[in-house]
Design a protein around this motif. Sequence first.
Motif, PDB file in Angstrom:
ATOM      1  N   HIS A  75      12.379-102.251  -8.288  1.00  0.00           N
ATOM      2  CA  HIS A  75      11.531-101.087  -7.987  1.00  0.00           C
ATOM      3  C   HIS A  75      11.378-100.839  -6.481  1.00  0.00           C
ATOM      4  O   HIS A  75      10.649 -99.926  -6.079  1.00  0.00           O
ATOM      5  CB  HIS A  75      10.134-101.275  -8.606  1.00  0.00           C
ATOM      6  CG  HIS A  75      10.155-101.357 -10.098  1.00  0.00           C
ATOM      7  ND1 HIS A  75      10.583-100.322 -10.895  1.00  0.00           N
ATOM      8  CD2 HIS A  75       9.832-102.361 -10.944  1.00  0.00           C
ATOM      9  CE1 HIS A  75      10.512-100.685 -12.163  1.00  0.00           C
ATOM     10  NE2 HIS A  75      10.070-101.911 -12.220  1.00  0.00           N
ATOM     11  N   PHE A  80       5.456 -96.566  -5.721  1.00  0.00           N
ATOM     12  CA  PHE A  80       4.396 -97.476  -6.173  1.00  0.00           C
ATOM     13  C   PHE A  80       4.700 -98.943  -5.848  1.00  0.00           C
ATOM     14  O   PHE A  80       3.897 -99.831  -6.161  1.00  0.00           O
ATOM     15  CB  PHE A  80       4.159 -97.318  -7.676  1.00  0.00           C
ATOM     16  CG  PHE A  80       5.379 -97.582  -8.529  1.00  0.00           C
ATOM     17  CD1 PHE A  80       5.715 -98.870  -8.914  1.00  0.00           C
ATOM     18  CD2 PHE A  80       6.192 -96.534  -8.956  1.00  0.00           C
ATOM     19  CE1 PHE A  80       6.830 -99.113  -9.696  1.00  0.00           C
ATOM     20  CE2 PHE A  80       7.312 -96.776  -9.740  1.00  0.00           C
ATOM     21  CZ  PHE A  80       7.628 -98.074 -10.110  1.00  0.00           C
ATOM     22  N   LEU A  84       2.219-102.142  -6.234  1.00  0.00           N
ATOM     23  CA  LEU A  84       2.524-103.083  -7.319  1.00  0.00           C
ATOM     24  C   LEU A  84       2.516-104.524  -6.794  1.00  0.00           C
ATOM     25  O   LEU A  84       1.912-105.414  -7.409  1.00  0.00           O
ATOM     26  CB  LEU A  84       3.895-102.718  -7.906  1.00  0.00           C
ATOM     27  CG  LEU A  84       4.447-103.601  -9.023  1.00  0.00           C
ATOM     28  CD1 LEU A  84       3.529-103.596 -10.238  1.00  0.00           C
ATOM     29  CD2 LEU A  84       5.857-103.121  -9.424  1.00  0.00           C
ATOM     30  N   THR A 114       4.329 -98.299 -20.965  1.00  0.00           N
ATOM     31  CA  THR A 114       3.907 -98.721 -19.618  1.00  0.00           C
ATOM     32  C   THR A 114       2.566 -98.101 -19.215  1.00  0.00           C
ATOM     33  O   THR A 114       1.721 -98.765 -18.634  1.00  0.00           O
ATOM     34  CB  THR A 114       4.982 -98.297 -18.583  1.00  0.00           C
ATOM     35  OG1 THR A 114       6.224 -98.838 -19.011  1.00  0.00           O
ATOM     36  CG2 THR A 114       4.667 -98.815 -17.190  1.00  0.00           C
ATOM     37  N   ARG A 125      -1.897-102.647 -23.982  1.00  0.00           N
ATOM     38  CA  ARG A 125      -2.114-101.768 -22.824  1.00  0.00           C
ATOM     39  C   ARG A 125      -3.185-100.716 -23.107  1.00  0.00           C
ATOM     40  O   ARG A 125      -3.941-100.342 -22.202  1.00  0.00           O
ATOM     41  CB  ARG A 125      -0.787-101.141 -22.395  1.00  0.00           C
ATOM     42  CG  ARG A 125       0.059-102.153 -21.606  1.00  0.00           C
ATOM     43  CD  ARG A 125       1.426-101.638 -21.345  1.00  0.00           C
ATOM     44  NE  ARG A 125       2.146-102.464 -20.383  1.00  0.00           N
ATOM     45  CZ  ARG A 125       3.465-102.495 -20.302  1.00  0.00           C
ATOM     46  NH1 ARG A 125       4.208-101.760 -21.107  1.00  0.00           N
ATOM     47  NH2 ARG A 125       4.051-103.259 -19.404  1.00  0.00           N
ATOM     48  N   ILE A 132      -1.471 -96.684 -15.159  1.00  0.00           N
ATOM     49  CA  ILE A 132      -0.069 -97.146 -15.111  1.00  0.00           C
ATOM     50  C   ILE A 132       0.139 -98.277 -14.098  1.00  0.00           C
ATOM     51  O   ILE A 132       0.981 -99.152 -14.283  1.00  0.00           O
ATOM     52  CB  ILE A 132       0.895 -95.963 -14.854  1.00  0.00           C
ATOM     53  CG1 ILE A 132       2.336 -96.378 -15.141  1.00  0.00           C
ATOM     54  CG2 ILE A 132       0.744 -95.420 -13.441  1.00  0.00           C
ATOM     55  CD1 ILE A 132       3.306 -95.224 -15.250  1.00  0.00           C
TER      56      ILE A 132
HETATM   57  P1  CMP Z   1       5.634-103.522 -15.541  1.00  0.00           P
HETATM   58  O1  CMP Z   1       5.997-103.568 -16.978  1.00  0.00           O
HETATM   59  O2  CMP Z   1       5.053-104.748 -14.944  1.00  0.00           O
HETATM   60  O3  CMP Z   1       6.937-103.123 -14.710  1.00  0.00           O
HETATM   61  C1  CMP Z   1       6.864-102.478 -13.456  1.00  0.00           C
HETATM   62  C2  CMP Z   1       5.487-101.981 -13.161  1.00  0.00           C
HETATM   63  O4  CMP Z   1       5.419-100.964 -12.209  1.00  0.00           O
HETATM   64  C3  CMP Z   1       4.908-101.357 -14.419  1.00  0.00           C
HETATM   65  O5  CMP Z   1       4.608-102.353 -15.351  1.00  0.00           O
HETATM   66  C4  CMP Z   1       3.754-100.568 -13.873  1.00  0.00           C
HETATM   67  O6  CMP Z   1       2.580-101.327 -13.748  1.00  0.00           O
HETATM   68  C5  CMP Z   1       4.274-100.201 -12.494  1.00  0.00           C
HETATM   69  N1  CMP Z   1       4.638 -98.782 -12.482  1.00  0.00           N
HETATM   70  C6  CMP Z   1       5.666 -98.198 -13.103  1.00  0.00           C
HETATM   71  N2  CMP Z   1       5.672 -96.872 -12.851  1.00  0.00           N
HETATM   72  C7  CMP Z   1       4.613 -96.632 -12.038  1.00  0.00           C
HETATM   73  C8  CMP Z   1       4.083 -95.476 -11.455  1.00  0.00           C
HETATM   74  N3  CMP Z   1       4.654 -94.279 -11.636  1.00  0.00           N
HETATM   75  N4  CMP Z   1       2.982 -95.597 -10.697  1.00  0.00           N
HETATM   76  C9  CMP Z   1       2.404 -96.815 -10.506  1.00  0.00           C
HETATM   77  N5  CMP Z   1       2.877 -97.954 -11.041  1.00  0.00           N
HETATM   78  C10 CMP Z   1       3.968 -97.861 -11.815  1.00  0.00           C
END
Ligand code: CMP
Length: 162
Positions: A75, A80, A84, A114, A125, A132
């Motif tokens: 990522h 984000f 994160l 997610t 969740r 998110i």
């Molecule tokens: P996770 O399953 O841990 O994998 C990557 C993480 O990035 C996801 O959960 C979210 O918590 C975070 N994430 C993904 N998309 C976004 C977004 N658009 N804005 C903020 N956080 C994000």
Amino acid sequence: MKSYLLAVLLCASPLLAAEKAQPVERTLSIIKPDAVASGHIGEIIEYFEHDGLKIAAAKLVRLTPEQARDFYAEHKGRPFYNDLVNYMTSGPVLIQVLEGEDAVARNRRIMGPTNPADAQEGTIRHDFGTDIGHNAVHGSDSLNSAKKEISFFFKDSEIVKH
Ligand code: CMP
């Protein structure tokens, strides 16, 4: 006629049983800092266990920024990403290897999508996530990712056989 039907059923039943059985897999799960801080570890583990997943390894750790950056390296560059990394290092997380039939997809169903806003009641969740960026749990998204993510945190010798 009856004995013919019985013979057909007896011949077919091992095939039907074989079709239903799913391969036993392992997947990586992280109970994230918000869910740990709010005291929901036990309840979240119940969701996994009630759906047939077993804990094959577990550790409670505070991730370093380097670990969080490496773990979420795919990522990097996304808007984000820094939030994160900050969030995942903001408190302890419970990292687990979950094992069971079809574990990768099963865990994803138990977690829900997610974004907690899209998740159905009864998923982790929905029930414990906020938004998110603070969605209570992480789970591997494929068998390939599961293998990489498990070896990121655990040695083979730390994973038990059930
Ligand atoms: P996770 O399953 O841990 O994998 C990557 C993480 O990035 C996801 O959960 C979210 O918590 C975070 N994430 C993904 N998309 C976004 C977004 N658009 N804005 C903020 N956080 C994000």
